[in-house]
Motif scaffolding. Sequence first.
Motif, PDB file in Angstrom:
ATOM      1  N   ALA A   1      31.821  49.189  33.659  1.00  7.82           N
ATOM      2  CA  ALA A   1      32.361  50.007  34.742  1.00  7.82           C
ATOM      3  C   ALA A   1      31.358  51.071  35.182  1.00  7.82           C
ATOM      4  CB  ALA A   1      33.668  50.664  34.304  1.00  7.82           C
ATOM      5  N   ALA A   2      30.670  51.670  34.208  1.00 12.60           N
ATOM      6  CA  ALA A   2      29.652  52.674  34.542  1.00 12.60           C
ATOM      7  C   ALA A   2      28.490  52.041  35.284  1.00 12.60           C
ATOM      8  CB  ALA A   2      29.158  53.361  33.268  1.00 12.60           C
TER       9      ALA A   2
ATOM     10  N   GLN B   1      33.621  47.088  28.169  1.00 13.40           N
ATOM     11  CA  GLN B   1      34.368  47.268  29.409  1.00 13.40           C
ATOM     12  C   GLN B   1      33.984  48.560  30.118  1.00 13.40           C
ATOM     13  OE1 GLN B   1      38.611  46.901  28.949  1.00 13.40           O
ATOM     14  NE2 GLN B   1      39.040  47.268  31.100  1.00 13.40           N
ATOM     15  N   ARG B   2      33.940  49.656  29.388  1.00 10.92           N
ATOM     16  CA  ARG B   2      33.603  50.936  30.017  1.00 10.92           C
ATOM     17  C   ARG B   2      32.124  51.004  30.382  1.00 10.92           C
ATOM     18  NH1 ARG B   2      35.842  56.081  27.070  1.00 10.92           N
ATOM     19  NH2 ARG B   2      35.384  54.965  25.114  1.00 10.92           N
ATOM     20  N   MET B   3      31.266  50.374  29.586  1.00 11.17           N
ATOM     21  CA  MET B   3      29.849  50.324  29.938  1.00 11.17           C
ATOM     22  C   MET B   3      29.658  49.600  31.264  1.00 11.17           C
ATOM     23  SD  MET B   3      27.064  48.076  30.110  1.00 11.17           S
ATOM     24  CE  MET B   3      27.501  46.713  29.028  1.00 11.17           C
TER      25      MET B   3
ATOM     26  N   SER C   1      27.334  56.655  27.379  1.00 10.20           N
ATOM     27  CA  SER C   1      28.377  56.848  26.370  1.00 10.20           C
ATOM     28  C   SER C   1      28.868  58.289  26.358  1.00 10.20           C
ATOM     29  CB  SER C   1      27.840  56.463  24.986  1.00 10.20           C
ATOM     30  OG  SER C   1      27.505  55.089  24.939  1.00 10.20           O
TER      31      SER C   1
ATOM     32  N   ASN D   1      31.095  59.358  29.101  1.00 13.89           N
ATOM     33  CA  ASN D   1      32.422  58.756  29.027  1.00 13.89           C
ATOM     34  C   ASN D   1      33.153  59.092  27.733  1.00 13.89           C
ATOM     35  OD1 ASN D   1      32.887  56.754  31.469  1.00 13.89           O
ATOM     36  ND2 ASN D   1      30.714  56.652  30.930  1.00 13.89           N
TER      37      ASN D   1
ATOM     38  N   ASP E   1      25.055  58.151  35.169  1.00 13.22           N
ATOM     39  CA  ASP E   1      26.237  58.028  36.019  1.00 13.22           C
ATOM     40  C   ASP E   1      25.774  57.855  37.459  1.00 13.22           C
ATOM     41  OD1 ASP E   1      25.419  60.570  36.832  1.00 13.22           O
ATOM     42  OD2 ASP E   1      27.161  61.612  35.996  1.00 13.22           O
TER      43      ASP E   1
ATOM     44  N   LEU F   1      30.989  53.107  23.120  1.00 12.87           N
ATOM     45  CA  LEU F   1      31.670  53.059  24.411  1.00 12.87           C
ATOM     46  C   LEU F   1      32.439  51.755  24.603  1.00 12.87           C
ATOM     47  CD1 LEU F   1      32.103  54.511  27.122  1.00 12.87           C
ATOM     48  CD2 LEU F   1      30.028  53.395  27.952  1.00 12.87           C
TER      49      LEU F   1
END
Length: 269
Positions: A69-70, A65-67, A51, A54, A28, A62
């Motif tokens: 964003a991270a 999209q969320r990967m 992962s 989140n 993160d 994950l």
Amino acid sequence: MTPTTVAQAARFRDLHEGTVLVLPNAWDAASAALIEAAGARAIATTSAGVSWANGAPDAEGLGRQRMVAAVSAIVAAVTVPVTADIEGGYGDVAGTVRAVLEAGAVGVNLEDSPGLDGAPLLSPADQARRIAAARAAADAAGVELFVNARTDVYLAGAPGDRLAEVEERARVYAEAGADGLFVPGLLDLEAIARLAAGPLPLNVMAGPGAPPVERLGVAGVARVSVGSAIAQAAYACAARAAAELLGGGTYATLADGLDYGGLNALLRR
């Protein structure tokens, strides 16, 4: 693509020459900022750690999209180049590469597991096609993306001569456009030296029980990372602190915590 991304890509590529590139993996923005402050010349993400942070399991739990964003948050928190663990590419390697480039990452890890129809690994030819797709997407964006081709021959416990299998995959992956070879699960220095003499700079995953970085460098390793190990250690601390507080009502585990002001200031840029 932005001039900053192009410049960071060239910088990251250069870091694979000379002394061993050591990458304590981040999960993160705060962990990335701390790793940079400790002296890291680049940041690598860990798919497992990202992962878990989140609320999802590893192995593409994950989602892209969320990967992304991270990865974007990590890039924004540091000044050094960032390479992203994109696992198997989330079903669309070219699209995933374009997305992480837009997020500011300048390298990717692309693994050859799991395989198709329940096989533990993709065939070398199938993985080569994915590497070529990553290379083409980066070239179209005008970025010298560093494609680190991960092979899980050792992690999967593939039968037969595993070293010879990795050597063949290294040859095929290099021809497809890979820039590096990542072989987690391999810690034998003789085998490492043999692979390091091959067509691609070698990345190994180290941790407790592994040879120190200096010895890996002597064997020819170009890059050392630790996967999810730092994230696991951090979560182990959280588990111990919670158990102590809930069980005995004491706080000893919290005594070595980082200074609040220092950590807060690190993320104020």
